[in-house]
Design a protein around this motif. Structure first.
Motif, PDB file in Angstrom:
ATOM      1  N   SER A  57      49.449  67.801  42.534  1.00  0.00           N
ATOM      2  CA  SER A  57      50.393  67.057  43.207  1.00  0.00           C
ATOM      3  C   SER A  57      51.908  67.702  43.308  1.00  0.00           C
ATOM      4  CB  SER A  57      50.510  65.804  42.535  1.00  0.00           C
ATOM      5  OG  SER A  57      50.645  65.883  41.249  1.00  0.00           O
ATOM      6  N   MET A  58      51.988  68.754  42.788  1.00  0.00           N
ATOM      7  CA  MET A  58      53.326  69.367  42.368  1.00  0.00           C
ATOM      8  C   MET A  58      53.738  70.320  42.982  1.00  0.00           C
ATOM      9  SD  MET A  58      53.683  67.471  39.844  1.00  0.00           S
ATOM     10  CE  MET A  58      55.081  67.968  38.987  1.00  0.00           C
ATOM     11  N   ASP A  59      53.653  70.497  44.526  1.00  0.00           N
ATOM     12  CA  ASP A  59      53.929  71.376  45.385  1.00  0.00           C
ATOM     13  C   ASP A  59      55.399  71.241  45.642  1.00  0.00           C
ATOM     14  OD1 ASP A  59      51.373  72.673  46.554  1.00  0.00           O
ATOM     15  OD2 ASP A  59      51.066  70.665  46.433  1.00  0.00           O
ATOM     16  N   GLY A  60      55.863  70.087  45.486  1.00  0.00           N
ATOM     17  CA  GLY A  60      57.582  69.804  45.641  1.00  0.00           C
ATOM     18  C   GLY A  60      58.245  70.430  44.483  1.00  0.00           C
ATOM     19  N   LEU A  61      57.721  70.365  43.052  1.00  0.00           N
ATOM     20  CA  LEU A  61      58.405  71.079  42.264  1.00  0.00           C
ATOM     21  C   LEU A  61      58.371  72.441  42.206  1.00  0.00           C
ATOM     22  CD1 LEU A  61      59.418  70.640  39.093  1.00  0.00           C
ATOM     23  CD2 LEU A  61      57.052  70.861  38.369  1.00  0.00           C
ATOM     24  N   ILE A  62      57.230  73.160  42.369  1.00  0.00           N
ATOM     25  CA  ILE A  62      57.361  74.608  42.720  1.00  0.00           C
ATOM     26  C   ILE A  62      57.920  74.848  43.890  1.00  0.00           C
ATOM     27  CG2 ILE A  62      55.794  76.627  43.035  1.00  0.00           C
ATOM     28  CD1 ILE A  62      55.330  74.781  40.564  1.00  0.00           C
ATOM     29  N   HIS A  63      58.287  74.329  44.886  1.00  0.00           N
ATOM     30  CA  HIS A  63      59.085  74.720  45.890  1.00  0.00           C
ATOM     31  C   HIS A  63      60.569  74.645  45.476  1.00  0.00           C
ATOM     32  CE1 HIS A  63      61.098  75.028  49.906  1.00  0.00           C
ATOM     33  NE2 HIS A  63      61.862  73.926  49.619  1.00  0.00           N
ATOM     34  N   ALA A 162      58.503  70.664  32.938  1.00  0.00           N
ATOM     35  CA  ALA A 162      58.601  69.627  34.086  1.00  0.00           C
ATOM     36  C   ALA A 162      57.188  69.247  34.526  1.00  0.00           C
ATOM     37  CB  ALA A 162      59.297  70.392  35.219  1.00  0.00           C
ATOM     38  N   GLY A 163      57.054  68.057  34.920  1.00  0.00           N
ATOM     39  CA  GLY A 163      55.765  67.612  35.192  1.00  0.00           C
ATOM     40  C   GLY A 163      55.759  65.791  35.715  1.00  0.00           C
ATOM     41  N   ASN A 164      54.541  65.490  35.939  1.00  0.00           N
ATOM     42  CA  ASN A 164      54.578  64.094  36.465  1.00  0.00           C
ATOM     43  C   ASN A 164      53.482  63.167  35.728  1.00  0.00           C
ATOM     44  OD1 ASN A 164      52.127  64.882  37.748  1.00  0.00           O
ATOM     45  ND2 ASN A 164      52.435  63.789  39.426  1.00  0.00           N
ATOM     46  N   LEU A 216      65.411  64.108  31.578  1.00  0.00           N
ATOM     47  CA  LEU A 216      65.727  63.917  32.696  1.00  0.00           C
ATOM     48  C   LEU A 216      64.674  63.600  33.874  1.00  0.00           C
ATOM     49  CD1 LEU A 216      66.910  67.222  31.946  1.00  0.00           C
ATOM     50  CD2 LEU A 216      68.597  65.725  33.021  1.00  0.00           C
ATOM     51  N   THR A 217      64.970  63.101  34.961  1.00  0.00           N
ATOM     52  CA  THR A 217      63.940  62.501  36.132  1.00  0.00           C
ATOM     53  C   THR A 217      64.423  63.231  37.073  1.00  0.00           C
ATOM     54  OG1 THR A 217      65.146  60.629  36.600  1.00  0.00           O
ATOM     55  CG2 THR A 217      63.415  60.488  34.825  1.00  0.00           C
ATOM     56  N   ILE A 218      63.579  63.864  38.134  1.00  0.00           N
ATOM     57  CA  ILE A 218      63.895  64.106  39.489  1.00  0.00           C
ATOM     58  C   ILE A 218      63.009  63.600  40.357  1.00  0.00           C
ATOM     59  CG2 ILE A 218      64.605  66.417  38.464  1.00  0.00           C
ATOM     60  CD1 ILE A 218      62.108  67.832  39.209  1.00  0.00           C
ATOM     61  N   GLU A 219      63.557  63.843  41.570  1.00  0.00           N
ATOM     62  CA  GLU A 219      62.583  63.466  42.660  1.00  0.00           C
ATOM     63  C   GLU A 219      61.976  64.899  43.212  1.00  0.00           C
ATOM     64  OE1 GLU A 219      64.592  60.935  45.516  1.00  0.00           O
ATOM     65  OE2 GLU A 219      66.099  60.745  44.315  1.00  0.00           O
ATOM     66  N   GLN A 220      60.979  65.274  42.945  1.00  0.00           N
ATOM     67  CA  GLN A 220      60.327  66.649  43.276  1.00  0.00           C
ATOM     68  C   GLN A 220      60.020  66.715  44.789  1.00  0.00           C
ATOM     69  OE1 GLN A 220      56.548  67.722  43.235  1.00  0.00           O
ATOM     70  NE2 GLN A 220      55.461  65.954  42.557  1.00  0.00           N
ATOM     71  N   ASP A 221      60.034  65.904  45.616  1.00  0.00           N
ATOM     72  CA  ASP A 221      59.535  66.059  46.854  1.00  0.00           C
ATOM     73  C   ASP A 221      61.175  65.779  47.869  1.00  0.00           C
ATOM     74  OD1 ASP A 221      57.167  66.625  46.800  1.00  0.00           O
ATOM     75  OD2 ASP A 221      56.744  64.297  46.668  1.00  0.00           O
ATOM     76  N   ARG A 222      62.320  65.718  47.252  1.00  0.00           N
ATOM     77  CA  ARG A 222      63.551  65.414  47.543  1.00  0.00           C
ATOM     78  C   ARG A 222      63.857  66.691  48.442  1.00  0.00           C
ATOM     79  NH1 ARG A 222      69.167  62.860  45.571  1.00  0.00           N
ATOM     80  NH2 ARG A 222      70.260  63.381  47.327  1.00  0.00           N
ATOM     81  N   LYS A 359      80.880  66.770  50.233  1.00  0.00           N
ATOM     82  CA  LYS A 359      81.566  65.609  50.032  1.00  0.00           C
ATOM     83  C   LYS A 359      81.663  64.974  51.516  1.00  0.00           C
ATOM     84  CE  LYS A 359      86.192  63.898  48.745  1.00  0.00           C
ATOM     85  NZ  LYS A 359      87.375  64.319  47.984  1.00  0.00           N
ATOM     86  N   ARG A 360      81.797  65.870  52.236  1.00  0.00           N
ATOM     87  CA  ARG A 360      81.685  65.029  53.857  1.00  0.00           C
ATOM     88  C   ARG A 360      80.596  64.574  54.245  1.00  0.00           C
ATOM     89  NH1 ARG A 360      80.528  66.657  58.971  1.00  0.00           N
ATOM     90  NH2 ARG A 360      79.710  68.569  58.268  1.00  0.00           N
ATOM     91  N   LEU A 361      79.391  65.135  53.644  1.00  0.00           N
ATOM     92  CA  LEU A 361      78.266  64.601  54.077  1.00  0.00           C
ATOM     93  C   LEU A 361      77.694  63.537  52.955  1.00  0.00           C
ATOM     94  CD1 LEU A 361      76.495  68.176  55.173  1.00  0.00           C
ATOM     95  CD2 LEU A 361      77.468  66.221  56.578  1.00  0.00           C
ATOM     96  N   ALA A 362      78.405  63.560  52.100  1.00  0.00           N
ATOM     97  CA  ALA A 362      77.878  62.701  50.756  1.00  0.00           C
ATOM     98  C   ALA A 362      76.464  62.923  50.585  1.00  0.00           C
ATOM     99  CB  ALA A 362      78.134  61.183  51.406  1.00  0.00           C
ATOM    100  N   GLY A 363      76.348  64.142  50.191  1.00  0.00           N
ATOM    101  CA  GLY A 363      74.913  64.714  49.756  1.00  0.00           C
ATOM    102  C   GLY A 363      75.221  65.926  48.887  1.00  0.00           C
ATOM    103  N   GLY A 364      73.980  66.264  48.259  1.00  0.00           N
ATOM    104  CA  GLY A 364      73.872  67.537  47.501  1.00  0.00           C
ATOM    105  C   GLY A 364      72.439  67.721  46.814  1.00  0.00           C
ATOM    106  N   ASP A 365      72.189  68.388  45.824  1.00  0.00           N
ATOM    107  CA  ASP A 365      71.212  68.559  45.111  1.00  0.00           C
ATOM    108  C   ASP A 365      70.856  67.789  44.125  1.00  0.00           C
ATOM    109  OD1 ASP A 365      70.973  70.609  46.859  1.00  0.00           O
ATOM    110  OD2 ASP A 365      71.630  72.243  45.521  1.00  0.00           O
ATOM    111  N   GLU A 366      71.367  66.405  43.856  1.00  0.00           N
ATOM    112  CA  GLU A 366      71.343  65.447  42.717  1.00  0.00           C
ATOM    113  C   GLU A 366      69.806  65.084  42.631  1.00  0.00           C
ATOM    114  OE1 GLU A 366      73.673  65.244  44.916  1.00  0.00           O
ATOM    115  OE2 GLU A 366      75.752  65.283  43.789  1.00  0.00           O
ATOM    116  N   GLY A 367      69.153  65.113  41.652  1.00  0.00           N
ATOM    117  CA  GLY A 367      67.861  64.441  41.665  1.00  0.00           C
ATOM    118  C   GLY A 367      66.770  65.740  41.783  1.00  0.00           C
ATOM    119  N   THR A 368      67.319  66.981  41.846  1.00  0.00           N
ATOM    120  CA  THR A 368      66.385  68.008  41.989  1.00  0.00           C
ATOM    121  C   THR A 368      66.211  68.929  40.782  1.00  0.00           C
ATOM    122  OG1 THR A 368      68.113  69.475  42.770  1.00  0.00           O
ATOM    123  CG2 THR A 368      67.005  68.191  44.487  1.00  0.00           C
ATOM    124  N   LEU A 369      65.308  69.904  40.643  1.00  0.00           N
ATOM    125  CA  LEU A 369      65.090  70.490  39.413  1.00  0.00           C
ATOM    126  C   LEU A 369      66.449  71.190  39.010  1.00  0.00           C
ATOM    127  CD1 LEU A 369      62.994  71.578  37.211  1.00  0.00           C
ATOM    128  CD2 LEU A 369      62.620  73.364  38.889  1.00  0.00           C
TER     129      LEU A 369
END
Length: 391
Positions: A57-63, A162-164, A216-222, A359-369
């Motif tokens: 189930s960890m393809d997102g983490l490896i990516h 890292a794992g789930n 820490l917690t992350i969204e691996q498929d984000r 800042k303009r897009l109100a996004g980033g890499d928060e919640g990722t590895l």
């Protein structure tokens, strides 16, 4: 959640011996592998072991690891101690993959602690996922016991796992593994791929407590935000120019030069952001190839010109005498420094542009590895007496 579990485990970890029921914490069949540091022997070191769950189930983490490895390297490379750049060493383990043997605990040391960052990148891109038997305690124990960790107080040592699935799987108590880590002043940081509540139910937070690290917690498929910048095309052009400054030597020199180009291509295939981060790393002191590049080898005083086997050089350089070869090495070293300086200047401009766009897009890499790794090492290195410098 059991309210007394944390305190019980903490007490147990502090009191326990290094084996339980005859079970050794550290396998004796795979002794520590020496780390060659050469001229960087007296420089501060930052050692990081990445332990990645490669179950089904960890393809997102490896990516995310592939996409953000070089961003983590760049953050580490910004740190100095007493005015000296840190030597960056990275190791990689996979665990929880049923393609691995049951006798190994479904664990594999993929890359030992190394300054050869292309080797780490190559190994990451070769990982795949399958099955699921995630033995967190055992993989931590393996990393702590097998790797050639520094014992110097000026250095920093990190494990990121890292794992789930539940942190409690496997026959080796994770409390013992974390105790062995802290005995070596290695910080164990746990990254649960899922919600904080799920991570706590699986005792990932207790692993971090026992390892003196962060939970820490992350969204691996984000999806990772990828923004094209005006500097990108010029940076890629400079990367090609940078590659032309390398002089492969030795039995593996030509193969390592091809590997460098392959890793460039793989980074570009993930995202422009990944390619830009890799080029930034190649322009930093963290990227060092004295085992196959004659320019780095001479700078590190690893070889003398009369020791270089001419038939292991590019054909155009084989007829040069020692003085002429040294002159060519120095010329390429000067050119490399100039190219790296321009890359650094463009990267600084790019970061300003990126910050405004995020800042303009109100996004980033928060919640990722990558976000998790960067935030922890920045905080912990500051506490350890390292200073962070702007690029």
């Amino acid at each position: 959640m059991r309210p007394t579990l944390s305190s019980c485990l903490l007490a147990a970890a502090l009191a326990c011996p290094l084996s339980v029921s005859g079970q050794s914490l550290v396998p004796t069949s795979n002794p520590p592998t020496p780390v060659v540091v050469d001229e960087a022997r007296d420089a501060p070191r930052i050692q990081v072991a990445l332990l990645l769950d490669t179950s089904n189930s960890m393809d997102g983490l490896i990516h995310q690891a592939k996409a953000q490895l070089w961003g983590m390297v760049n953050e580490l490379a910004r740190h100095r101690r007493n005015g000296r750049d840190a030597v960056i060493e990275v190791a990689l383990y996979e665990y929880g993959n049923n393609d691995l043997s049951a006798q190994s605990g479904y664990i594999r040391r993929v890359v030992t602690l190394t300054r050869d960052l292309d080797a780490v990148s190559e190994a990451l891109f070769a990982l795949d996922t399958h099955g699921g038997s995630e033995h967190c305690g055992e993989v931590i124990s393996r990393a702590v016991g097998e790797l050639a960790w520094s014992d110097s107080g000026r250095d920093a040592r990190f494990v990121f796992i890292a794992g789930n699935e539940a942190f409690t799987q496997g026959s080796l108590d994770y409390a013992l593994a974390c105790k062995a880590a802290t005995d070596k002043d290695i910080t164990v940081n746990t990254i649960h791929c899922g919600s904080a509540d799920e991570g706590r139910r699986g005792e990932w937070h207790l692993g971090a407590q026992l390892g003196n690290g962060e939970f820490l917690t992350i969204e691996q498929d984000r999806a990772i935000l990828d923004i094209r910048c005006p500097q990108d095309d010029r940076i890629l052009e400079l990367n090609r120019k940078l590659n032309s400054t390398y002089i492969p030597y030795g039995h593996e020199g030509s193969a390592m030069l091809r590997r460098q180009e392959v890793q460039d291509g793989l980074a570009e295939s993930v995202a422009p952001m990944t390619a830009m981060a890799r080029v930034a790393s190649k322009a930093s002191s963290a990227y060092h190839n004295d085992t196959w590049d004659l320019v780095d080898a001479v700078a590190a005083e690893r070889v003398e010109m009369d020791e270089v086997e001419r038939d292991q050089l590019p054909e155009a350089l084989r007829s040069l005498d020692d003085d002429a070869l040294l002159a060519e090495v120095e010329r390429r070293g000067t050119e490399r420094a100039e190219v790296q300086a321009e890359i650094k200047a463009l990267q600084a401009e790019r970061e300003v542009y990126l910050a405004a766009e995020r800042k303009r897009l109100a996004g980033g890499d928060e919640g990722t590895l990558g976000d998790a790794l960067v935030n922890v090492v920045r905080m912990r290195l500051d506490q350890a007496g390292f200073e962070r410098v702007d690029p």
